[in-house]
Enzyme design. Structure first.
Site, PDB file in Angstrom:
ATOM      1  CE1 TYR A 183      -3.004  -3.057   0.328  1.00 53.95           C
ATOM      2  CE2 TYR A 183      -3.420  -2.496   2.613  1.00 53.95           C
ATOM      3  CZ  TYR A 183      -3.629  -3.318   1.526  1.00 53.95           C
ATOM      4  OH  TYR A 183      -4.483  -4.377   1.647  1.00 53.95           O
ATOM      5  N   PRO A 237     -15.778  -4.291   2.747  1.00 49.28           N
ATOM      6  CG  PRO A 237     -15.630  -3.371   4.906  1.00 49.28           C
ATOM      7  CD  PRO A 237     -14.787  -3.746   3.712  1.00 49.28           C
ATOM      8  CG  LEU A 238     -18.043   0.202   3.592  1.00 46.91           C
ATOM      9  CD1 LEU A 238     -17.446   1.573   3.839  1.00 46.91           C
ATOM     10  CD2 LEU A 238     -19.390   0.072   4.306  1.00 46.91           C
ATOM     11  CB  THR A 275     -14.522  -1.916  -3.955  1.00 50.30           C
ATOM     12  OG1 THR A 275     -15.347  -1.588  -5.082  1.00 50.30           O
ATOM     13  CG2 THR A 275     -14.495  -3.399  -3.736  1.00 50.30           C
ATOM     14  CG  PHE A 295      -8.315   7.987   2.517  1.00 51.65           C
ATOM     15  CD1 PHE A 295      -7.206   7.878   3.330  1.00 51.65           C
ATOM     16  CD2 PHE A 295      -8.597   6.975   1.620  1.00 51.65           C
ATOM     17  CE1 PHE A 295      -6.374   6.774   3.248  1.00 51.65           C
ATOM     18  CE2 PHE A 295      -7.773   5.869   1.529  1.00 51.65           C
ATOM     19  CZ  PHE A 295      -6.656   5.767   2.339  1.00 51.65           C
TER      20      PHE A 295
HETATM   21  P1  A2P Z   1     -14.051   7.720   0.981  1.00 54.53           P
HETATM   22  O1  A2P Z   1     -12.624   7.411   1.292  1.00 54.53           O
HETATM   23  O2  A2P Z   1     -14.216   8.932   0.146  1.00 54.53           O
HETATM   24  O3  A2P Z   1     -14.940   7.716   2.210  1.00 54.53           O
HETATM   25  P2  A2P Z   1     -14.350  -0.551   1.062  1.00 54.53           P
HETATM   26  O4  A2P Z   1     -14.102  -0.358   2.517  1.00 54.53           O
HETATM   27  O5  A2P Z   1     -15.454  -1.552   0.774  1.00 54.53           O
HETATM   28  O6  A2P Z   1     -13.119  -0.811   0.276  1.00 54.53           O
HETATM   29  O7  A2P Z   1     -14.966   0.815   0.484  1.00 54.53           O
HETATM   30  C1  A2P Z   1     -14.179   1.944   0.391  1.00 54.53           C
HETATM   31  C2  A2P Z   1     -14.899   3.001  -0.411  1.00 54.53           C
HETATM   32  O8  A2P Z   1     -16.137   3.357   0.214  1.00 54.53           O
HETATM   33  C3  A2P Z   1     -14.087   4.245  -0.545  1.00 54.53           C
HETATM   34  O9  A2P Z   1     -14.286   4.729  -1.861  1.00 54.53           O
HETATM   35  C4  A2P Z   1     -14.722   5.205   0.474  1.00 54.53           C
HETATM   36  O10 A2P Z   1     -14.604   6.525   0.020  1.00 54.53           O
HETATM   37  C5  A2P Z   1     -16.154   4.765   0.487  1.00 54.53           C
HETATM   38  N1  A2P Z   1     -16.799   4.905   1.809  1.00 54.53           N
HETATM   39  C6  A2P Z   1     -16.257   4.662   3.013  1.00 54.53           C
HETATM   40  N2  A2P Z   1     -17.157   4.838   3.990  1.00 54.53           N
HETATM   41  C7  A2P Z   1     -18.305   5.195   3.394  1.00 54.53           C
HETATM   42  C8  A2P Z   1     -19.606   5.521   3.876  1.00 54.53           C
HETATM   43  N3  A2P Z   1     -19.881   5.494   5.160  1.00 54.53           N
HETATM   44  N4  A2P Z   1     -20.551   5.871   2.961  1.00 54.53           N
HETATM   45  C9  A2P Z   1     -20.282   5.900   1.645  1.00 54.53           C
HETATM   46  N5  A2P Z   1     -19.062   5.590   1.130  1.00 54.53           N
HETATM   47  C10 A2P Z   1     -18.086   5.252   1.992  1.00 54.53           C
END
Ligand code: A2P
Length: 282
Positions: free
Chosen positions: A27, A190-191, A193, A244
């Site tokens: 990373y 978990p969200l 990606t 982030f």
């Molecule tokens: P950001 O960094 O702008 O919040 P995963 O954990 O499944 O890899 O998902 C990561 C992605 O989900 C990133 O693009 C992040 O963007 C976005 N993300 C993280 N938390 C949330 C949230 N609570 N609601 C919507 N998008 C989110």
């Protein structure tokens, strides 16, 4: 990650209450993670033992003689004495060397023949040396896990297997197998990606737009993201959401003040599409 954003995000995360930090040499931000942890320790907000840092052994470092020096490099970058968990990032090995993705003249990845069991023995030695408190794997299927579990003279079992896991990819069979063997599933993405087309299969629809997750969220005054995370932790899957954005970092931590009913858990389980966002085509 853009330079500096990881440092700030980890500091906000620690202030928010996060303690488990999922990292990796590849990373390229372990120096920022280490700095954030050390700054928070210096501030007196946390002690080293409050933090659970997971590092990963990359594909070019599978030969057993490379395992310990690779972990030592990570520790040097982090400026920490040990990692809490060290895992084999992927079950396939690439040709050792400076190139993270070694390729031949046709642009094809150059693989490398190694014995995963020998790599595992080198991981066990890292634990014995105190460089890693626990050892585990990632992206292993059942057959690959069994190879380790059935290894003659196995000293330590993998404590965890980090794999893609969320409402659209619920991994019921692997989850059950890991439960039987006391292996914790750590669910990445978990969200659903960041939907970056360079590595994400975007033909699978966006998880957080799902009507069921949103409807259930409305009932609890929570977002689809919070429902997705709560679903995973309620079925015993560790989640490592990535953000982030300070507001979303905090949002993703507000999942301990509500719980989903059995009926809602079943409804969400039924969303499983058995399709990966992260296909790992290499
Ligand atoms: P950001 O960094 O702008 O919040 P995963 O954990 O499944 O890899 O998902 C990561 C992605 O989900 C990133 O693009 C992040 O963007 C976005 N993300 C993280 N938390 C949330 C949230 N609570 N609601 C919507 N998008 C989110």
């Amino acid at each position: 990650t853009p330079k500096g954003s990881c440092l700030e995000s980890v500091k906000i995360a620690i202030d928010t209450g996060y303690r488990h930090i999922d990292g990796a040499f590849v990373y390229y931000n372990e120096h920022e993670v280490g700095q954030a942890i050390r700054e928070k320790i210096a501030e007196g907000r946390i002690k080293r033992e409050d933090i659970f840092y997971c590092g990963k052994l990359w594909n070019t470092c599978h030969p057993p003689e490379l395992v310990r020096p690779t972990l030592e490099k990570t520790l040097k970058i982090l400026q920490l004495d040990y990692v809490d968990l060290y895992i084999i990032e992927l079950p396939m090995a690439f040709k050792p060397g400076d190139a993270i993705y070694p390729k031949d003249e046709n642009g094809k990845i150059i693989y490398h023949e190694t014995d995963l069991c020998a790599t595992w023995e080198a991981m066990e030695a890292c634990k014995d040396a105190g460089l890693a408190k626990s050892i585990g794997v990632s992206n292993f299927n059942r057959r690959q896990l069994e190879m380790i579990l059935n290894k003659p003279g196995l000293k330590y079992k993998p404590v965890s297997n980090q794999v893609e896991c969320h409402p659209y990819f619920t991994q019921p069979k692997l989850l059950e197998f890991c439960r039987q063997h006391d292996i914790v599933i750590v669910g990445y993405s978990p969200l659903g990606t960041s939907r970056d087309e360079t590595w994400v299969n975007v033909s699978s629809p966006p998880l957080l737009k799902d009507p069921v997750l949103n409807a259930i969220g409305k009932k609890y005054n929570k977002t689809a993201a919070q429902v997705a995370l709560r679903f995973s932790i309620q079925r015993g899957v560790v989640v490592i959401p990535k953000s982030f954005n300070p507001q979303r970092i905090r949002e993703n931590f507000q999942i301990f003040d509500f719980s989903l009913t059995e009926k809602e858990m079943k409804e969400i389980e039924a969303l499983n599409k058995n399709v990966r966002y992260v296909e790992l085509l290499m």
